[in-house]
Design a protein around this motif. Structure first.
Motif, PDB file in Angstrom:
ATOM      1  N   ALA A 179       0.763  -1.049  -0.082  1.00  0.00           N
ATOM      2  CA  ALA A 179      -0.141   0.183   0.135  1.00  0.00           C
ATOM      3  C   ALA A 179       0.882   1.334  -0.090  1.00  0.00           C
ATOM      4  O   ALA A 179       2.085   1.074   0.292  1.00  0.00           O
ATOM      5  N   TRP A 180       0.293   2.093  -0.456  1.00  0.00           N
ATOM      6  CA  TRP A 180       0.693   3.603  -0.380  1.00  0.00           C
ATOM      7  C   TRP A 180       0.109   4.469   0.678  1.00  0.00           C
ATOM      8  O   TRP A 180      -1.284   4.491   0.686  1.00  0.00           O
ATOM      9  N   PHE A 181       0.684   5.034   1.744  1.00  0.00           N
ATOM     10  CA  PHE A 181       0.057   6.088   2.532  1.00  0.00           C
ATOM     11  C   PHE A 181       0.859   7.460   2.372  1.00  0.00           C
ATOM     12  O   PHE A 181       1.714   7.354   1.697  1.00  0.00           O
ATOM     13  N   SER A 210       4.064   0.512   2.086  1.00  0.00           N
ATOM     14  CA  SER A 210       4.071  -0.362   3.058  1.00  0.00           C
ATOM     15  C   SER A 210       3.713  -1.842   2.816  1.00  0.00           C
ATOM     16  O   SER A 210       3.276  -1.920   1.581  1.00  0.00           O
ATOM     17  N   ALA A 211       3.927  -2.800   3.356  1.00  0.00           N
ATOM     18  CA  ALA A 211       3.819  -4.175   3.079  1.00  0.00           C
ATOM     19  C   ALA A 211       3.402  -4.884   4.244  1.00  0.00           C
ATOM     20  O   ALA A 211       3.876  -4.734   5.431  1.00  0.00           O
ATOM     21  N   ASP A 212       2.516  -5.870   4.195  1.00  0.00           N
ATOM     22  CA  ASP A 212       2.137  -6.859   4.988  1.00  0.00           C
ATOM     23  C   ASP A 212       2.009  -8.311   4.421  1.00  0.00           C
ATOM     24  O   ASP A 212       1.145  -8.294   3.394  1.00  0.00           O
ATOM     25  N   SER A 213       2.169  -9.313   4.978  1.00  0.00           N
ATOM     26  CA  SER A 213       2.050 -10.618   4.633  1.00  0.00           C
ATOM     27  C   SER A 213       0.771 -11.363   4.988  1.00  0.00           C
ATOM     28  O   SER A 213       0.321 -12.347   4.233  1.00  0.00           O
ATOM     29  N   SER A 214      -0.037 -10.670   6.148  1.00  0.00           N
ATOM     30  CA  SER A 214      -1.215 -11.570   6.299  1.00  0.00           C
ATOM     31  C   SER A 214      -2.250 -10.716   6.771  1.00  0.00           C
ATOM     32  O   SER A 214      -3.225 -10.875   7.332  1.00  0.00           O
ATOM     33  N   ILE A 215      -2.388  -9.609   5.780  1.00  0.00           N
ATOM     34  CA  ILE A 215      -3.481  -8.511   5.908  1.00  0.00           C
ATOM     35  C   ILE A 215      -4.687  -9.040   5.400  1.00  0.00           C
ATOM     36  O   ILE A 215      -4.675  -9.598   4.160  1.00  0.00           O
TER      37      ILE A 215
END
Length: 126
Positions: free
Chosen positions: A35-37, A97-102
């Protein structure tokens, strides 16, 4: 773990375009929802756009819908944010940003992302 490095920010005039890049290292971006924030001066960080790991879902904030496009190049392990028709209110520091389990319902939530870049400044001014 994944390391994220943003680039592409700068000073532009209203109506101009910019493309931000987020280069990932340490792991394939295909594993992550990304994502971009952005954080405008003096304000809280806010959601801009997100690209789900499986590519099935792309979300945008209402304020950028139709002007910004998020995309991913798996071969280059890089996330992009194409920003067109820029406005002064788009001025902010932009973060990848990044996340593997969202989960799908949490893709807009800053608190759900574990990995962040250092940010790149975008200034839109005449």
């Amino acid at each position: 773990q994944v390391q994220l490095t943003e680039s592409g920010g700068g000073l532009v005039q209203p109506g101009d375009s910019l493309r931000l890049s987020c280069a990932a290292s340490g792991s394939s971006i295909r594993r992550y929802t990304m994502a971009w924030f952005r954080q405008p001066p003096g304000k809280m960080r806010e959601f801009v756009a997100a690209f789900r790991a499986n590519g099935a879902t792309i979300l945008y904030a209402d304020s950028v819908k139709g002007r910004f496009t998020i995309s991913r190049d798996n071969a280059k392990n890089t996330l992009y944010l194409q920003m067109d028709s820029l406005k002064p209110e788009d001025t902010a520091t932009y973060y990848c940003s990044a996340d593997s389990s969202i989960i799908l319902s949490s893709m807009r939530m800053e608190s759900q992302y574990d990995y962040w870049g250092q940010g790149t400044q975008v200034t839109v001014s005449s």
